[in-house]
Design a protein around this motif. Structure first.
Motif: not given
Ligand SMILES: Nc1ncnc2c1ncn2[C@@H]1O[C@H](COP(=O)(O)OP(=O)(O)OP(=O)(O)O)[C@@H](O)[C@H]1O
Ligand SMILES: [Mg+2]
Ligand SMILES: [Zn+2]
Length: 153
Positions: A107-112, A115-121, A143-153, A136-139
């Motif tokens: 999943l992609k973290c919904p928080n723009p 750090i997982t959305n910053q082109n960092e490895p 950020r909490a995620v309870d809607e998965f379909l739109s966040h599938l990577a 789920l909670r981003c490690a």
């Protein structure tokens, strides 16, 4: 009279059974049926009566095995599903999907700003904060995620 839906048996492939009612189309998206070999048959049954869960969907795909990553994604949206491997028309192995404690890279973290959305490895990583319903909670950013379909990577 017993009326039964007949799906042609498959020789080799994967059966995903006991999918929550109406969720098979999402499962097909996760599997990526569009990318499959066009001579492998995919059978989908929606709204089938089930002893175990009332109503269910079933997906049967010829000549395909699911990666662990796809099994984890299916577990997120269809936690009641069972996955059977069919070899030579017989059930070689059947197991329930299992949601791991930690979901990595699906999943992609919904928080723009995460750090997982910053082109960092850095691969996305979530801890399972709740199981039914799954939250789920981003490690990295919490950020909490309870809607998965739109966040599938
Ligand atoms: N050759 C086959 N082709 C397609 N699907 C199959 C084949 N053999 C078994 N299946 C499917 O694989 C799944 C597991 O098979 P199994 O015989 O264990 O089913 P079952 O007795 O209905 O068990 P349960 O519903 O409790 O998982 C079922 O969904 C069944 O329909
Ligand atoms: Mg059955
Ligand atoms: Zn995050």
């Amino acid at each position: 009279m017993v009326r039964e839906l007949k799906i042609t048996p498959i020789k080799n492939g994967t059966v995903i059974d006991h999918i929550g009612n109406g969720l098979s189309l999402e499962v097909l998206r996760i599997i990526g049926v569009g990318e499959l070999d066009k001579d492998s048959t995919v059978s989908v049954a929606l709204h089938v009566r089930s002893q175990k869960i009332g109503w269910k969907d079933i997906v049967k795909v010829e000549n395909m095995e699911l990666s662990p990553r796809k099994v984890n994604a299916i577990a997120l949206i269809a936690p009641t599903a069972t996955i059977s491997i069919i070899r030579d028309f017989k059930v070689l192995e059947k197991r329930p999907v299992d949601l791991p404690d930690r979901i990595v890279g699906i999943l992609k973290c919904p928080n723009p700003g995460c750090i997982t959305n910053q082109n960092e490895p850095v691969e996305s990583e979530f801890d399972v904060a709740r199981r039914r319903p799954v939250v789920l909670r981003c490690a990295y950013c919490d950020r909490a995620v309870d809607e998965f379909l739109s966040h599938l990577a």
